[in-house]
Write a protein that holds these residues in place. Structure first.
Motif, mmCIF file in Angstrom:
data_model
loop_
_atom_site.group_PDB
_atom_site.id
_atom_site.type_symbol
_atom_site.label_atom_id
_atom_site.label_comp_id
_atom_site.label_asym_id
_atom_site.label_seq_id
_atom_site.Cartn_x
_atom_site.Cartn_y
_atom_site.Cartn_z
ATOM 1 N N SER A 1 8.658 2.955 -10.373
ATOM 2 C CA SER A 1 7.273 3.394 -10.231
ATOM 3 C C SER A 1 6.381 2.173 -10.439
ATOM 4 O O SER A 1 6.764 1.202 -11.099
ATOM 5 C CB SER A 1 6.932 4.480 -11.252
ATOM 6 O OG SER A 1 6.797 3.925 -12.546
ATOM 7 N N VAL A 2 5.183 2.212 -9.861
ATOM 8 C CA VAL A 2 4.241 1.110 -10.032
ATOM 9 C C VAL A 2 3.978 0.876 -11.515
ATOM 10 O O VAL A 2 3.995 -0.263 -12.002
ATOM 11 C CB VAL A 2 2.914 1.411 -9.297
ATOM 12 C CG1 VAL A 2 1.891 0.330 -9.589
ATOM 13 C CG2 VAL A 2 3.153 1.534 -7.799
ATOM 14 N N GLN A 3 3.763 1.956 -12.253
ATOM 15 C CA GLN A 3 3.417 1.840 -13.667
ATOM 16 C C GLN A 3 4.521 1.175 -14.471
ATOM 17 O O GLN A 3 4.264 0.290 -15.286
ATOM 18 C CB GLN A 3 3.113 3.224 -14.252
ATOM 19 C CG GLN A 3 2.708 3.180 -15.716
ATOM 20 C CD GLN A 3 2.215 4.514 -16.231
ATOM 21 O OE1 GLN A 3 1.043 4.694 -16.483
ATOM 22 N NE2 GLN A 3 3.123 5.463 -16.367
ATOM 23 N N VAL A 4 5.750 1.563 -14.228
ATOM 24 C CA VAL A 4 6.871 0.986 -14.974
ATOM 25 C C VAL A 4 7.049 -0.491 -14.624
ATOM 26 O O VAL A 4 7.278 -1.332 -15.495
ATOM 27 C CB VAL A 4 8.163 1.773 -14.708
ATOM 28 C CG1 VAL A 4 9.378 1.004 -15.223
ATOM 29 C CG2 VAL A 4 8.103 3.138 -15.366
ATOM 30 N N GLY A 5 6.909 -0.825 -13.333
ATOM 31 C CA GLY A 5 7.062 -2.216 -12.934
ATOM 32 C C GLY A 5 6.023 -3.123 -13.564
ATOM 33 O O GLY A 5 6.339 -4.200 -14.076
ATOM 34 N N TYR B 1 -2.534 -6.675 -9.553
ATOM 35 C CA TYR B 1 -3.982 -6.613 -9.375
ATOM 36 C C TYR B 1 -4.432 -5.187 -9.047
ATOM 37 O O TYR B 1 -5.390 -4.673 -9.640
ATOM 38 C CB TYR B 1 -4.429 -7.560 -8.256
ATOM 39 C CG TYR B 1 -5.815 -7.245 -7.754
ATOM 40 C CD1 TYR B 1 -6.937 -7.597 -8.493
ATOM 41 C CD2 TYR B 1 -6.002 -6.554 -6.556
ATOM 42 C CE1 TYR B 1 -8.214 -7.287 -8.058
ATOM 43 C CE2 TYR B 1 -7.274 -6.225 -6.109
ATOM 44 C CZ TYR B 1 -8.376 -6.592 -6.862
ATOM 45 O OH TYR B 1 -9.633 -6.262 -6.427
ATOM 46 N N ALA B 2 -3.748 -4.541 -8.114
ATOM 47 C CA ALA B 2 -4.145 -3.190 -7.705
ATOM 48 C C ALA B 2 -4.057 -2.212 -8.864
ATOM 49 O O ALA B 2 -4.961 -1.382 -9.068
ATOM 50 C CB ALA B 2 -3.264 -2.717 -6.548
ATOM 51 N N HIS B 3 -2.993 -2.316 -9.661
ATOM 52 C CA HIS B 3 -2.816 -1.371 -10.766
ATOM 53 C C HIS B 3 -3.860 -1.596 -11.854
ATOM 54 O O HIS B 3 -4.432 -0.632 -12.381
ATOM 55 C CB HIS B 3 -1.412 -1.504 -11.347
ATOM 56 C CG HIS B 3 -1.060 -0.416 -12.312
ATOM 57 N ND1 HIS B 3 -0.920 0.899 -11.938
ATOM 58 C CD2 HIS B 3 -0.828 -0.442 -13.653
ATOM 59 C CE1 HIS B 3 -0.614 1.640 -12.995
ATOM 60 N NE2 HIS B 3 -0.554 0.844 -14.052
ATOM 61 N N LEU B 4 -4.118 -2.849 -12.186
ATOM 62 C CA LEU B 4 -5.090 -3.135 -13.245
ATOM 63 C C LEU B 4 -6.509 -2.760 -12.828
ATOM 64 O O LEU B 4 -7.301 -2.291 -13.644
ATOM 65 C CB LEU B 4 -5.045 -4.619 -13.621
ATOM 66 C CG LEU B 4 -3.785 -5.127 -14.325
ATOM 67 C CD1 LEU B 4 -3.909 -6.610 -14.606
ATOM 68 C CD2 LEU B 4 -3.521 -4.353 -15.602
ATOM 69 N N SER B 5 -6.831 -2.967 -11.564
ATOM 70 C CA SER B 5 -8.200 -2.742 -11.104
ATOM 71 C C SER B 5 -8.426 -1.330 -10.593
ATOM 72 O O SER B 5 -9.572 -0.954 -10.306
ATOM 73 C CB SER B 5 -8.555 -3.745 -10.002
ATOM 74 O OG SER B 5 -7.679 -3.597 -8.900
ATOM 75 N N GLY B 6 -7.346 -0.555 -10.467
ATOM 76 C CA GLY B 6 -7.494 0.812 -9.984
ATOM 77 C C GLY B 6 -7.731 0.919 -8.495
ATOM 78 O O GLY B 6 -8.250 1.935 -8.008
ATOM 79 N N ASN C 1 0.824 -1.214 0.000
ATOM 80 C CA ASN C 1 0.000 0.000 0.000
ATOM 81 C C ASN C 1 0.855 1.261 0.000
ATOM 82 O O ASN C 1 0.518 2.254 -0.658
ATOM 83 C CB ASN C 1 -0.959 -0.015 1.186
ATOM 84 C CG ASN C 1 -2.160 -0.908 0.950
ATOM 85 O OD1 ASN C 1 -2.551 -1.153 -0.196
ATOM 86 N ND2 ASN C 1 -2.751 -1.414 2.019
ATOM 87 N N ALA C 2 1.969 1.228 0.719
ATOM 88 C CA ALA C 2 2.881 2.374 0.687
ATOM 89 C C ALA C 2 3.497 2.521 -0.700
ATOM 90 O O ALA C 2 3.661 3.637 -1.211
ATOM 91 C CB ALA C 2 3.962 2.205 1.750
ATOM 92 N N THR D 1 3.324 -10.527 -3.261
ATOM 93 C CA THR D 1 3.451 -9.074 -3.363
ATOM 94 C C THR D 1 3.412 -8.602 -4.808
ATOM 95 O O THR D 1 2.801 -7.571 -5.123
ATOM 96 C CB THR D 1 4.762 -8.597 -2.705
ATOM 97 O OG1 THR D 1 5.853 -9.374 -3.210
ATOM 98 C CG2 THR D 1 4.710 -8.764 -1.187
ATOM 99 N N ILE D 2 4.034 -9.350 -5.694
ATOM 100 C CA ILE D 2 4.061 -8.982 -7.107
ATOM 101 C C ILE D 2 2.667 -9.079 -7.707
ATOM 102 O O ILE D 2 2.206 -8.172 -8.413
ATOM 103 C CB ILE D 2 5.072 -9.871 -7.861
ATOM 104 C CG1 ILE D 2 6.493 -9.558 -7.376
ATOM 105 C CG2 ILE D 2 4.951 -9.676 -9.373
ATOM 106 C CD1 ILE D 2 7.551 -10.506 -7.867
ATOM 107 N N MET D 3 1.962 -10.171 -7.401
ATOM 108 C CA MET D 3 0.602 -10.308 -7.906
ATOM 109 C C MET D 3 -0.314 -9.234 -7.332
ATOM 110 O O MET D 3 -1.193 -8.712 -8.021
ATOM 111 C CB MET D 3 0.059 -11.691 -7.568
ATOM 112 C CG MET D 3 0.685 -12.798 -8.396
ATOM 113 S SD MET D 3 -0.263 -14.329 -8.306
ATOM 114 C CE MET D 3 -1.836 -13.805 -8.970
ATOM 115 N N ALA D 4 -0.101 -8.887 -6.064
ATOM 116 C CA ALA D 4 -0.955 -7.885 -5.427
ATOM 117 C C ALA D 4 -0.811 -6.530 -6.097
ATOM 118 O O ALA D 4 -1.803 -5.822 -6.323
ATOM 119 C CB ALA D 4 -0.608 -7.782 -3.937
ATOM 120 N N VAL D 5 0.406 -6.146 -6.435
ATOM 121 C CA VAL D 5 0.627 -4.860 -7.105
ATOM 122 C C VAL D 5 -0.004 -4.863 -8.493
ATOM 123 O O VAL D 5 -0.650 -3.888 -8.896
ATOM 124 C CB VAL D 5 2.136 -4.537 -7.195
ATOM 125 C CG1 VAL D 5 2.366 -3.281 -8.032
ATOM 126 C CG2 VAL D 5 2.720 -4.344 -5.800
#
Length: 239
Positions: free
Chosen positions: A146-150, A182-187, A134-135, A176-180
């Motif tokens: 950045s989240v987007q680049v990763g 998921y969060a980025h794709l789902s907003g 979350n941080a 952790t990788i899957m969680a990020v």
């Protein structure tokens, strides 16, 4: 070992998969040894006997549904390598003759999102996995992409896999990788405990389009099908 310990909705997702389109199964590793504390799960933690049996049973079940594995990419951490190996063992002859299991540094940390483990590690130890992610989603962790680049790096890699051949491309990574992703794709700006990927829980995904940045990403997570244009996911990618 039955599939009773397979996370809910994974079996139902099979009926939602497209025909004659390469599909990626991006999955967390199978059941591992328990870790104490809230910090990073050690790289030495291995699959339990239940984890081995579950991975093999899941691979066998997918093969029985007509799935043919075309490739297998894993984090280099042993529990991920073993998850892939036992799934393929379960699948038996339902693998392409050319299939070779390979380790991909984008599927572990440092690699996918962490650039400097010395800078990032204190935040992980302070917050635990959920708090760390979350941080990171708020760009508040030093030593990171950045989240987007990763996410862009990983999805680009998955897109290239689907261009190799038809069939299912198995990709085994960490929570952790899957969680990020998921969060980025789902907003989702902040994850809660119920969002967290379980062991042996996966996301089926595929691409529709002839070029990555002009394609649509379709993905199945917990029984729901989502579609989004890659151009919307990566508005002005920071490359």
């Amino acid at each position: 070992m039955t599939l009773a310990k397979l996370p809910a909705n994974m079996l139902d997702a099979i009926a939602l998969l497209p025909k004659n389109i390469p599909v990626v199964l991006l999955t967390r590793h199978s059941i591992r040894e328990v870790v104490n504390g809230q910090g990073l799960a050690g790289y030495d933690l291995q699959l339990t006997p239940d984890g081995v049996a579950l991975a093999q049973a899941w691979g066998r079940h997918l093969a029985m549904q007509g799935v043919v594995f075309a490739s297998a990419s894993t984090s280099p951490i042993q529990r991920c390598v073993d998850t892939s190996r036992y799934m393929l063992l379960g699948a038996g002859k339902n693998t392409l003759p050319s299939l070779q299991q390979v380790c991909n540094p984008l599927l572990v940390e440092p690699g996918s999102f962490v650039l400097n483990i010395e800078k990032a590690s204190p935040s992980f130890k302070q917050y635990g996995a959920l708090g760390f992610v979350n941080a990171f989603l708020k760009e508040q962790v030093p030593g990171m992409k950045s989240v987007q680049v990763g996410v862009f790096d990983i999805l680009t890699d998955l897109y290239q896999l689907t261009k190799q051949s038809e069939g299912m491309h198995l990709v085994v990574t960490h929570d952790t990788i899957m969680a990020v992703i998921y969060a980025h794709l789902s907003g989702v700006g902040a994850l809660e405990k119920h969002h967290w990927p379980q062991m042996m829980e996966g996301m089926f995904l595929w691409f529709e389009g002839v070029e990555f940045l002009k394609s649509d990403l379709v993905w199945i997570w917990r029984g729901n099908v989502y579609r989004i244009a890659i151009s919307k996911v990566f508005d002005k990618p920071q490359l």
